[in-house]
Scaffold this active site. Sequence first.
Site, PDB file in Angstrom:
ATOM      1  N   SER A  64       0.792  -1.237   0.000  1.00 13.90           N
ATOM      2  CA  SER A  64       0.000   0.000   0.000  1.00 13.90           C
ATOM      3  C   SER A  64       0.822   1.285   0.000  1.00 13.90           C
ATOM      4  O   SER A  64       0.245   2.373  -0.097  1.00 13.90           O
ATOM      5  CB  SER A  64      -0.953   0.014   1.198  1.00 13.90           C
ATOM      6  OG  SER A  64      -2.038  -0.853   0.963  1.00 13.90           O
ATOM      7  N   LYS A  67       0.152   3.733  -2.733  1.00 14.05           N
ATOM      8  CA  LYS A  67      -0.875   4.771  -2.670  1.00 14.05           C
ATOM      9  C   LYS A  67      -0.301   6.185  -2.600  1.00 14.05           C
ATOM     10  O   LYS A  67      -1.020   7.156  -2.818  1.00 14.05           O
ATOM     11  CB  LYS A  67      -1.820   4.487  -1.510  1.00 14.05           C
ATOM     12  CG  LYS A  67      -2.693   3.261  -1.765  1.00 14.05           C
ATOM     13  CD  LYS A  67      -3.381   2.742  -0.513  1.00 14.05           C
ATOM     14  CE  LYS A  67      -4.139   1.446  -0.857  1.00 14.05           C
ATOM     15  NZ  LYS A  67      -4.538   0.674   0.319  1.00 14.05           N
ATOM     16  N   SER A 124      -5.936   3.776   4.346  1.00 12.32           N
ATOM     17  CA  SER A 124      -5.350   2.939   3.285  1.00 12.32           C
ATOM     18  C   SER A 124      -6.415   2.129   2.570  1.00 12.32           C
ATOM     19  O   SER A 124      -6.242   0.934   2.282  1.00 12.32           O
ATOM     20  CB  SER A 124      -4.268   2.014   3.848  1.00 12.32           C
ATOM     21  OG  SER A 124      -3.451   1.506   2.804  1.00 12.32           O
ATOM     22  N   LYS A 229       3.386   6.462   5.282  1.00 13.06           N
ATOM     23  CA  LYS A 229       2.393   5.547   4.698  1.00 13.06           C
ATOM     24  C   LYS A 229       2.790   4.110   5.007  1.00 13.06           C
ATOM     25  O   LYS A 229       3.958   3.734   4.845  1.00 13.06           O
ATOM     26  CB  LYS A 229       2.305   5.741   3.182  1.00 13.06           C
ATOM     27  CG  LYS A 229       1.235   4.884   2.527  1.00 13.06           C
ATOM     28  CD  LYS A 229      -0.154   5.355   2.882  1.00 13.06           C
ATOM     29  CE  LYS A 229      -1.222   4.319   2.515  1.00 13.06           C
ATOM     30  NZ  LYS A 229      -1.267   3.178   3.461  1.00 13.06           N
TER      31      LYS A 229
END
Length: 421
Positions: A64, A67, A124, A229
């Site tokens: 993720s 992203k 997320s 993140k």
Amino acid sequence: MKQKKLSLLLTFIFIFSLTFNVFAAENNLKSEPQIYGKAAITIDMESGEIIYAKDIDKQMYPASTTKLMTALLLAKSKSKTDMLKYTQGAKVQPEYSLNVNLHPIGVGEEMSAEDAMDALLLYSGNDVAYMIADNVAKDAKDFSDKMNEEVKKLNLTNTHFITPNGLHDPNHYTTAYDLSVISRAAFENPWIRESMAKLKSTVKTSKGTTFIIDNRNKLLDKDGCIGGKTGYTIPAGRCLVAIYERDNRKILGVVMNSAYDQNDTIVFDDMKKIIDWSYSAKSVTLHKKDSVLTTKSIKYKPLGFIGHEKSINLPIILKEDVNYYDNQANKSELKEDINLTNMDLSSLKANNPIGTLTIKERNVSKEYKLYTNISKGSILKNNLPIYGVSAAIVLATLAVVGFIIKKILDIKRRKRRGKYI
């Protein structure tokens, strides 16, 4: 007497123990941290210099953390108040989706781009990534093409994206280094920077559905962490990007393919280790101030355009230290380029640079001015004997010429007198 010797021995052992502990502490400070992550990097956000490096070009799955690229494309194509429609592509996404884990969302419902950004970066949301893709591009495939176009703009060669959310695909990969460049570019966007710094947010849809979401970055707002993140899939392992600011200095860290333990602490511990180490890391000196890098031979004529030619070796020196971080990348890649430009005799002055030294570290270049400690004046001074001899020759020549001219004039005068006698 024996008691005195014993006392001296104990004192010596105590002092040695203290000294050993000091050196051990220094060595521990200098040694790189051991982490579970298979690849990791830290960079200075201002200069782009790599501080810590572990297999930074090894191909990894980003999960993720992908992203961040999705967020970058959203920020570049939409404003916060733009409304995004929830799509069928978003609806079919698996867990860690707003629609699956929190509350069902109907195809055609809308949310603001600002809320979508928060749902993407804090929670997320896998479905939100596809919603963004379908609203920014024609479809997910077109969006992945845009992602890869952005990769090219960032001059990255070891990254290829397939999905907007990072769910596993063998052809969806990056490296710790490439991800650090993407993360830095994302953080430079004010909207993304603002979103990833939120501890929690409230997301709403057009039908009144409300989601209260928390940021999954456990380091946020602790010890200077101002953003980041998270990411996880089984093939990718635990991944994390984090940005820190301490004492007005920002450092970005990336950890990839770390372990996922029961309490989900290992990847965060990995990050803390490399960030703390990076803030204490000291650069090493490549060239010291006033050191001679090389010498350059130049030719000149002491008497200008006439006479014989001489040569002199000029020492090329620095007037400041040249430092770099000693890591895997710099050990194999650091390059030096010396460019000398002002090498004629008239340019040789004490404070006049005669060229530059460029230090290249991956995508970072630092330039230093080069000087010589030999001036035109010192060269002229060394040639004083030549100038003395030359002056004597000139004077003697002038005297001879003057004598000859005088004789010629005397002869002419005598001839004129004889004519009128």
